[in-house]
Design a protein around this motif. Sequence first.
Motif, PDB file in Angstrom:
ATOM      1  N   PHE A  14     -39.097  16.786  95.904  1.00  0.00           N
ATOM      2  CA  PHE A  14     -39.998  17.656  97.021  1.00  0.00           C
ATOM      3  C   PHE A  14     -39.707  18.703  96.923  1.00  0.00           C
ATOM      4  O   PHE A  14     -41.122  19.155  96.463  1.00  0.00           O
ATOM      5  CB  PHE A  14     -40.119  16.579  98.144  1.00  0.00           C
ATOM      6  CG  PHE A  14     -41.067  17.145  99.119  1.00  0.00           C
ATOM      7  CD1 PHE A  14     -42.333  16.650  99.695  1.00  0.00           C
ATOM      8  CD2 PHE A  14     -40.753  18.411  99.792  1.00  0.00           C
ATOM      9  CE1 PHE A  14     -43.355  16.414 100.277  1.00  0.00           C
ATOM     10  CE2 PHE A  14     -41.484  18.395 100.674  1.00  0.00           C
ATOM     11  CZ  PHE A  14     -42.762  18.030 101.129  1.00  0.00           C
TER      12      PHE A  14
ATOM     13  N   SER B  53     -42.389  22.655  96.458  1.00  0.00           N
ATOM     14  CA  SER B  53     -42.750  23.184  97.367  1.00  0.00           C
ATOM     15  C   SER B  53     -41.660  24.688  97.910  1.00  0.00           C
ATOM     16  O   SER B  53     -42.062  25.408  98.585  1.00  0.00           O
ATOM     17  CB  SER B  53     -42.114  22.118  98.432  1.00  0.00           C
ATOM     18  OG  SER B  53     -40.385  22.392  98.453  1.00  0.00           O
TER      19      SER B  53
ATOM     20  N   PHE C 184     -48.098  24.418 104.854  1.00  0.00           N
ATOM     21  CA  PHE C 184     -49.539  23.443 104.508  1.00  0.00           C
ATOM     22  C   PHE C 184     -48.884  22.908 102.579  1.00  0.00           C
ATOM     23  O   PHE C 184     -49.036  21.900 102.729  1.00  0.00           O
ATOM     24  CB  PHE C 184     -50.325  23.573 105.339  1.00  0.00           C
ATOM     25  CG  PHE C 184     -51.072  21.740 104.140  1.00  0.00           C
ATOM     26  CD1 PHE C 184     -51.075  20.880 104.786  1.00  0.00           C
ATOM     27  CD2 PHE C 184     -52.327  22.741 103.672  1.00  0.00           C
ATOM     28  CE1 PHE C 184     -52.620  19.953 104.057  1.00  0.00           C
ATOM     29  CE2 PHE C 184     -52.928  21.588 102.450  1.00  0.00           C
ATOM     30  CZ  PHE C 184     -52.851  20.168 103.620  1.00  0.00           C
TER      31      PHE C 184
ATOM     32  N   SER D 116     -46.182  24.235 100.944  1.00  0.00           N
ATOM     33  CA  SER D 116     -45.162  23.497 100.292  1.00  0.00           C
ATOM     34  C   SER D 116     -45.386  21.233 100.559  1.00  0.00           C
ATOM     35  O   SER D 116     -44.788  20.834  99.572  1.00  0.00           O
ATOM     36  CB  SER D 116     -44.119  24.084 102.004  1.00  0.00           C
ATOM     37  OG  SER D 116     -44.233  23.130 102.869  1.00  0.00           O
ATOM     38  N   VAL D 117     -45.628  21.189 101.337  1.00  0.00           N
ATOM     39  CA  VAL D 117     -46.131  19.288 101.818  1.00  0.00           C
ATOM     40  C   VAL D 117     -46.820  19.216 100.783  1.00  0.00           C
ATOM     41  O   VAL D 117     -47.022  17.994 100.450  1.00  0.00           O
ATOM     42  CB  VAL D 117     -46.391  19.422 103.195  1.00  0.00           C
ATOM     43  CG1 VAL D 117     -46.496  17.758 103.083  1.00  0.00           C
ATOM     44  CG2 VAL D 117     -46.180  19.594 104.256  1.00  0.00           C
ATOM     45  N   GLN D 118     -47.667  19.579 100.688  1.00  0.00           N
ATOM     46  CA  GLN D 118     -49.292  19.878  99.366  1.00  0.00           C
ATOM     47  C   GLN D 118     -48.607  19.831  97.832  1.00  0.00           C
ATOM     48  O   GLN D 118     -48.676  18.701  97.253  1.00  0.00           O
ATOM     49  CB  GLN D 118     -50.465  20.599  99.190  1.00  0.00           C
ATOM     50  CG  GLN D 118     -51.596  20.675  98.571  1.00  0.00           C
ATOM     51  CD  GLN D 118     -52.725  21.327  98.628  1.00  0.00           C
ATOM     52  OE1 GLN D 118     -52.379  22.432  98.963  1.00  0.00           O
ATOM     53  NE2 GLN D 118     -53.592  20.542  98.740  1.00  0.00           N
TER      54      GLN D 118
ATOM     55  N   LEU E 190     -45.472  17.010  97.804  1.00  0.00           N
ATOM     56  CA  LEU E 190     -46.357  15.674  97.783  1.00  0.00           C
ATOM     57  C   LEU E 190     -47.203  15.118  95.686  1.00  0.00           C
ATOM     58  O   LEU E 190     -46.423  14.571  95.056  1.00  0.00           O
ATOM     59  CB  LEU E 190     -46.947  15.097  98.047  1.00  0.00           C
ATOM     60  CG  LEU E 190     -47.088  15.386  99.840  1.00  0.00           C
ATOM     61  CD1 LEU E 190     -48.501  15.108 100.533  1.00  0.00           C
ATOM     62  CD2 LEU E 190     -46.367  14.154  99.535  1.00  0.00           C
TER      63      LEU E 190
END
Length: 329
Positions: A180, A184, A191, A193-195, A198
């Motif tokens: 992960f 990120s 946001f 970093s989350v995108q 994933l």
Amino acid sequence: MSAAAANPLDVQASALERKPDQPQKRENKQYGLKFVGAAISNMTASGVSNPQDIIKVRQQLQRQIPGAGANSFWVVGGKMLRTEGVTSLMGGFTASMLRELVYSGLRLGSYEFFKDKYYSASKGALTREGLALKVMAATTAATIGASIANPADVIKVRMQAYYPKGRPYRNTAHAFASVFREGSAGKIGTFASVQGGLKSLYRGVEATTVRGIVLSTSQICSYDHIKQMLKRGGVMQEGLGLHLTASLFAGLFCSITSNPVDVVKVRLMTDKHRQLNGVLHCIKEILVHEGPLAFYKGFGMCWGRLGTHTIVSFLTFERIRLLLGIDPM
């Protein structure tokens, strides 16, 4: 008195009103039990075949001249035992169990659900004996299962890969967090970093989904179809012999069809430095630098692993169905 006398009639009327829902409830319960049975049977099969799986992954990651002896499964397996110990053959076990729970629970457990739904929707145009219905059901079930389970698949492959400087992952949770963070990096707390995280966990999802469809249509459909043919022709009756025969053929068919896609999937999932720009670029690189036979690297171990996995999973699945009072597949 009249209210008391009316009460039994009310109860009876209420029971009659609920009656039409009973078959649907039983059917939904059976679908749920099939999912559980599929997950348990495939987790059992994956546990048995994990050593073969990890050797296959190591073979597929070898970048060398096709046919070179150093890539044979006994050489790769022997080297693992000498340099990493016996426990190395169980690498990625937890991630593998998680993957099977989601992926195989859905692709095999929901196969008959979609088969029934497509049959009803076609109003008999798609026959239960024909391959079209089976392929449509397997394709839908595999697409859903493979796409959802991709993160667990990425972690499994990463934990099974060879690292000359030592394993970078302490355990499955650490591997998830590490992969992960790869996506990120430099964007912590945003946001993006989350995108990015994933996206990193879903790396290779296209190849995973294609492999899932190819594997499921060749494995599940061939098992289902061969069983039908042998029973309809009076060659064999429902039982262990029929399940074993059908699963033997299914294991061979799915190994032949899925190995090339599996090679691409493994390469993409272990591409930490983003040297490969998607499925088509990966295919081109393999063809240019290693030749077409590279798509069948690890085939012997793939067949050994998938053959074993197919036999154990279907035999266990049929047995669980019998114990749960569900008709054979």
